[in-house]
Every structure is written in C-alpha cells, then in structure tokens.
Motif scaffolding. Structure first.
Motif, mmCIF file in Angstrom:
data_model
loop_
_atom_site.group_PDB
_atom_site.id
_atom_site.type_symbol
_atom_site.label_atom_id
_atom_site.label_comp_id
_atom_site.label_asym_id
_atom_site.label_seq_id
_atom_site.Cartn_x
_atom_site.Cartn_y
_atom_site.Cartn_z
ATOM 1 N N ILE A 237 0.935 -1.360 0.054
ATOM 2 C CA ILE A 237 -0.007 0.176 -0.020
ATOM 3 C C ILE A 237 0.783 1.218 0.114
ATOM 4 O O ILE A 237 1.781 1.397 0.909
ATOM 5 C CB ILE A 237 -0.784 -0.099 1.255
ATOM 6 N N HIS A 238 0.923 1.882 -1.039
ATOM 7 C CA HIS A 238 1.758 3.004 -1.314
ATOM 8 C C HIS A 238 1.761 4.175 -0.500
ATOM 9 O O HIS A 238 0.421 4.856 -0.680
ATOM 10 C CB HIS A 238 2.106 3.328 -2.917
ATOM 11 N N PHE A 239 2.534 4.699 0.371
ATOM 12 C CA PHE A 239 2.708 5.795 1.164
ATOM 13 C C PHE A 239 3.733 6.864 0.339
ATOM 14 O O PHE A 239 4.728 6.354 0.410
ATOM 15 C CB PHE A 239 2.966 5.587 2.717
ATOM 16 N N GLU A 240 3.218 7.971 0.101
ATOM 17 C CA GLU A 240 4.342 8.526 -0.596
ATOM 18 C C GLU A 240 5.444 9.353 0.341
ATOM 19 O O GLU A 240 6.557 9.406 -0.282
ATOM 20 C CB GLU A 240 3.719 9.872 -1.432
ATOM 21 N N SER A 241 5.040 9.480 1.434
ATOM 22 C CA SER A 241 5.692 10.108 2.590
ATOM 23 C C SER A 241 5.408 9.716 3.933
ATOM 24 O O SER A 241 4.079 9.236 4.251
ATOM 25 C CB SER A 241 6.036 11.546 2.259
ATOM 26 N N VAL A 242 6.358 9.710 4.993
ATOM 27 C CA VAL A 242 5.729 9.443 6.235
ATOM 28 C C VAL A 242 6.486 10.151 7.451
ATOM 29 O O VAL A 242 7.641 10.606 7.306
ATOM 30 C CB VAL A 242 6.018 7.885 6.835
ATOM 31 N N THR A 243 6.131 10.522 8.349
ATOM 32 C CA THR A 243 6.635 10.971 9.660
ATOM 33 C C THR A 243 6.735 10.113 10.748
ATOM 34 O O THR A 243 5.504 9.940 11.086
ATOM 35 C CB THR A 243 6.138 12.501 10.026
ATOM 36 N N ILE A 244 7.666 9.634 11.306
ATOM 37 C CA ILE A 244 7.675 8.884 12.548
ATOM 38 C C ILE A 244 7.926 9.785 13.771
ATOM 39 O O ILE A 244 8.929 10.350 13.837
ATOM 40 C CB ILE A 244 8.901 7.755 12.445
ATOM 41 N N ILE A 245 7.310 9.790 14.816
ATOM 42 C CA ILE A 245 7.392 10.477 15.901
ATOM 43 C C ILE A 245 7.803 9.600 17.164
ATOM 44 O O ILE A 245 6.952 9.011 17.640
ATOM 45 C CB ILE A 245 5.968 11.232 16.396
ATOM 46 N N ASP A 246 9.220 9.826 17.638
ATOM 47 C CA ASP A 246 9.625 9.056 18.819
ATOM 48 C C ASP A 246 9.273 7.821 18.740
ATOM 49 O O ASP A 246 8.427 7.382 19.800
ATOM 50 C CB ASP A 246 9.288 10.244 19.974
ATOM 51 N N PRO A 247 9.687 6.847 17.782
ATOM 52 C CA PRO A 247 9.201 5.507 17.927
ATOM 53 C C PRO A 247 9.998 4.792 18.942
ATOM 54 O O PRO A 247 11.062 5.051 19.380
ATOM 55 C CB PRO A 247 9.891 5.282 16.519
ATOM 56 N N MET A 248 9.371 3.791 19.100
ATOM 57 C CA MET A 248 9.829 2.757 20.455
ATOM 58 C C MET A 248 10.713 1.859 19.698
ATOM 59 O O MET A 248 10.678 0.738 19.761
ATOM 60 C CB MET A 248 8.511 2.318 21.318
ATOM 61 N N LEU A 249 11.813 2.381 18.621
ATOM 62 C CA LEU A 249 12.803 1.711 17.998
ATOM 63 C C LEU A 249 14.120 1.438 18.840
ATOM 64 O O LEU A 249 14.619 2.543 19.237
ATOM 65 C CB LEU A 249 12.684 1.980 16.601
ATOM 66 N N SER A 250 14.867 0.423 18.637
ATOM 67 C CA SER A 250 16.060 0.226 19.338
ATOM 68 C C SER A 250 16.978 -0.150 17.831
ATOM 69 O O SER A 250 16.914 -1.460 17.911
ATOM 70 C CB SER A 250 16.126 -0.528 20.438
ATOM 71 N N ALA A 251 17.679 0.646 17.203
ATOM 72 C CA ALA A 251 18.242 0.018 16.185
ATOM 73 C C ALA A 251 19.690 -0.559 16.583
ATOM 74 O O ALA A 251 20.308 -1.374 15.666
ATOM 75 C CB ALA A 251 18.909 1.389 15.307
ATOM 76 N N GLY A 252 19.705 -0.446 17.795
ATOM 77 C CA GLY A 252 21.177 -1.178 18.243
ATOM 78 C C GLY A 252 20.946 -2.415 19.077
ATOM 79 O O GLY A 252 21.794 -3.051 19.517
ATOM 80 N N GLY A 253 19.639 -3.040 18.942
ATOM 81 C CA GLY A 253 19.451 -4.150 19.633
ATOM 82 C C GLY A 253 18.280 -3.878 20.723
ATOM 83 O O GLY A 253 18.162 -2.995 21.448
ATOM 84 N N SER A 254 17.459 -5.073 20.795
ATOM 85 C CA SER A 254 16.418 -4.732 21.868
ATOM 86 C C SER A 254 16.902 -4.779 23.184
ATOM 87 O O SER A 254 16.281 -4.116 24.069
ATOM 88 C CB SER A 254 15.456 -6.189 21.937
ATOM 89 N N HIS A 255 17.884 -5.072 23.772
ATOM 90 C CA HIS A 255 18.341 -5.027 25.146
ATOM 91 C C HIS A 255 18.675 -3.521 25.535
ATOM 92 O O HIS A 255 18.539 -3.543 26.718
ATOM 93 C CB HIS A 255 19.990 -5.872 25.142
ATOM 94 N N HIS A 256 18.647 -2.715 24.704
ATOM 95 C CA HIS A 256 18.825 -1.280 24.868
ATOM 96 C C HIS A 256 17.450 -0.962 25.617
ATOM 97 O O HIS A 256 17.677 0.195 26.256
ATOM 98 C CB HIS A 256 19.189 -0.368 23.911
ATOM 99 N N LEU A 257 16.292 -1.473 25.459
ATOM 100 C CA LEU A 257 15.180 -1.110 25.823
ATOM 101 C C LEU A 257 14.578 -2.067 27.057
ATOM 102 O O LEU A 257 13.650 -2.064 27.436
ATOM 103 C CB LEU A 257 14.262 -0.995 24.848
ATOM 104 N N ASN A 258 15.413 -3.101 27.539
ATOM 105 C CA ASN A 258 15.241 -3.951 28.519
ATOM 106 C C ASN A 258 14.661 -3.231 30.006
ATOM 107 O O ASN A 258 13.545 -3.694 30.247
ATOM 108 C CB ASN A 258 16.225 -4.956 28.683
ATOM 109 N N LYS A 259 15.361 -2.316 30.188
ATOM 110 C CA LYS A 259 14.962 -1.385 31.303
ATOM 111 C C LYS A 259 13.790 -0.667 31.323
ATOM 112 O O LYS A 259 12.921 -1.004 32.267
ATOM 113 C CB LYS A 259 16.340 -0.813 31.950
ATOM 114 N N LEU A 260 13.488 -0.016 30.349
ATOM 115 C CA LEU A 260 12.376 0.655 29.988
ATOM 116 C C LEU A 260 11.307 -0.369 29.835
ATOM 117 O O LEU A 260 10.132 0.004 30.405
ATOM 118 C CB LEU A 260 12.522 1.561 28.802
ATOM 119 N N ARG A 261 11.665 -1.344 29.181
ATOM 120 C CA ARG A 261 10.448 -2.372 29.094
ATOM 121 C C ARG A 261 9.682 -2.934 30.397
ATOM 122 O O ARG A 261 8.664 -2.749 30.530
ATOM 123 C CB ARG A 261 10.786 -3.505 28.200
#
Length: 348
Positions: free
Chosen positions: A155-179
């Motif tokens: 489903i084609h989106f021409e553009s998007v804005t992502i607002i403070d996503p709950m993403l950890s590009a360096g691995g999920s362990h960086h969010l273990n404490k927050l989780r």
C-alpha cells in the motif's frame, strides 16, 4: 473540523473489529478528486486511542487553511484493535488464547493493513491504494507505520513522519530496562474510578498525565475510558468506569520481543524509497538517549528527509505539545511535496 466514525466488522477471515474516524474541513471537499491532495493516516501509541490526534489535526488543518500550499483531502485515525473503541468491541476475543497477553506491533500492523486494503469494500468506500497517502505514527504507532511500508502487496505511502518511535536500532537489549518499567507501571496504575469526573481528578495528579495538554485529558476521559464491564454483565450502571485499553493488553504490547527491532528494517527500506521524516522528544523521559543516537547514526544507511528535536517535550509529544507537533507535521508535508516535485521533474 468535521468527523465521521466507522466500524469495520470481522470479515474475510479477519476476526477483529476495527474502528476508525475520518476528519476533514468543509473546504477540503474541493480536493475530493484532486490526485495531488494528501490523505493522512495516523496511528497512536500504546495505551492511547485514535481521538488523541484531534488537537494535532486541528493545528495541521489550520496551517493548511492559512497556507494552502499543501492540499489535504482528509485524515483517517485508527484504533489498534485492543485499544479505544476497538478494544471495547473486541473484549471477548481478546480473552482467547490467540490474543490474550499476546498482542504485538505486528498484529497492529496487520490490522491497519487489513483496514486500508479493504477500504472500498465496506462502509468507508475509500480506495486507499488510489490515494496520495501520508503516514504519521507515534511511539508504537511509529513502529507500526514503519512495518506498513514493506507489507505485501504494498500500500503505497508517498511520505511518512515517525514520531519518537519505540525503536532500538542497536538491539532490543537497550530497551530492556524501559520495558520492565513500563510493564510494572501498566499493572500498578489505577484502572477503575467511580465516574469520569473522579478519573479526571486522578489523572490531573498523576505524574505521567498531569503534563498533558488539557484538551488531551478531556479527550482521554471521553474516549480512553469506558464503562466498567460489570455494568453490562451484572446490569449495574453504578460500577464505575475503567480503561479502554486494559492493563493486561497494555503490558502485552510492551512484552513484544520483536516490536522494537523488526520495524527497523522496514524503516531502512522506507528511507531509501521515499521522504521519511523523524520527530524526537528532547527530554529523555522514556527513550534512552542512546536509542535516539542509534536511529540517527549517519553510518547506518538511514537518511531522513528531516530530523526535528522538540525540546519542550519528552516521548509523549502528541499528548504534551499537539499544537507544536501539528506545525512540524505540516512543515514536513510541505518538505515532502517539494522533494517529490523535484524528483518528478528530474525524471522528466
């Protein structure tokens, strides 16, 4: 701002109710057949609901009225199936083994994809595949918006804005404490009040919610809280009110083992294919600073069309500073329109 609520019932093998609202201004109706006019798709965060976008949308629409350089056709806000009005309608099935304590970011994305894909075949009568789509997602909704960019058939989106996503590009362990903090908070926070007035009074005192924009608090008490289930089962209207997204369902979203990492690949793909903007909170009240740094790492291959740091807010940007966010989002839409026009001219 006008609105229309829709309920998509279970069908075509999909077992859940989906709820959405369409928002527009009367003057937007002039763009009904304009292929250049944007249709906005907005996805909310964990423990929130689709109506939480209303103050932000009002600001976006006001910006469009004051500077009609970017044409907007309408906006659609959708509930995650275990949140808001959807959570109420899906109450029974969410207790079954397939979904109980097992609702994930992936399931959120599947639900939104199902809604958008089936658009012409139910009450919405909208062929979203033929629209010029602009995607907006906050926190969990940002992760979900990223996943939508690579689901097939696209489903084609021409553009998007992502607002403070709950993403950890360096691995999920960086969010273990927050989780762990979020899961503990979900189970410990109060979820029953005698009435909506009592709920409002309590929310104004709670640390996480007392910083919300007053309009957001009003909207949450109206749409993020529902009559207690006992009011129906026991035919007793005096059992009070409770959260539309139950504590169990909220905690399930935080437990998702791949929710913080799987969407990173989809975000990488989207950054190569279209203008992707990112908006981050300047106060690290939820997301650790290192996760923001990893997302913005210039060596990662991810190139954002723009990066905005909102110093006045932390993670809960749409809830704390919706007017400021609305201005940023409209600016991002203008930037995307310029980028896409230049790209089209270069092809010619």
């Amino acid at each position: 701002m006008l609105e229309e609520a829709l309920i998509y019932p279970p069908r075509d093998g999909y077992p859940l109710f989906l709820t959405a609202k369409r928002y527009w201004m009367p003057e937007f109706e002039a763009h009904a057949s304009d292929p250049d006019a944007w249709t906005l798709i907005l996805l909310h965060s964990t423990a929130s609901h689709k109506e939480s976008w209303e103050p932000t949308l009002e600001r976006i629409f006001l910006c469009s009225r004051e500077n009609p350089e970017v044409k907007i056709r309408e906006a659609w806000c959708l509930d995650c199936p275990n949140h808001g009005a959807s959570g109420h309608l899906n109450e029974r099935i969410l207790q079954t083994p397939e979904y109980y304590l097992n609702f994930t970011c992936d399931k959120y994305a599947q639900a939104i994809y199902h809604f958008l894909d089936a658009g012409p075949n139910f009450g919405a009568k909208v062929d979203f595949r033929s629209r010029r789509l602009y995607g907006i997602g906050h926190s969990l909704g940002g992760n979900t918006m990223a996943l939508l960019q690579t689901m097939e058939p696209r489903i084609h989106f021409e553009s998007v804005t992502i607002i403070d996503p709950m993403l950890s590009a360096g691995g999920s362990h960086h969010l273990n404490k927050l989780r762990m903090i979020l899961i503990k908070g979900a189970y410990e926070r109060r979820d029953v009040w005698p009435d909506r007035a009592a709920a409002m009074k309590a929310l104004k005192r709670r640390d996480r919610t007392k910083s919300w924009d007053p309009r957001i608090l009003d909207i949450f008490v109206k749409h993020g809280i529902r009559p207690h289930p006992g009011s129906y089962y026991l035919e007793n209207p005096y059992l009070g009110v409770t959260l539309a997204c139950t504590r169990d369902q909220e905690a399930a979203m935080y437990r998702d083992p791949e929710g913080a990492t799987k969407p990173v690949h989809s975000l990488n793909v989207a950054c190569r294919e279209k203008p992707v903007h990112i908006v981050l909170g300047g106060i690290h009240d939820f997301m650790p600073k290192r996760t923001h740094e990893a997302l913005l790492d210039p060596t990662s291959g991810r190139t954002f069309a723009s990066t905005t740091i909102i110093k006045e807010s932390g993670h809960l940007i749409p809830l704390e500073v919706p007017d400021l966010l609305g201005k940023v989002l409209y600016t991002n839409m203008r930037r995307s329109a310029d980028i896409l026009r230049k790209k089209q001219r270069s092809k010619l």
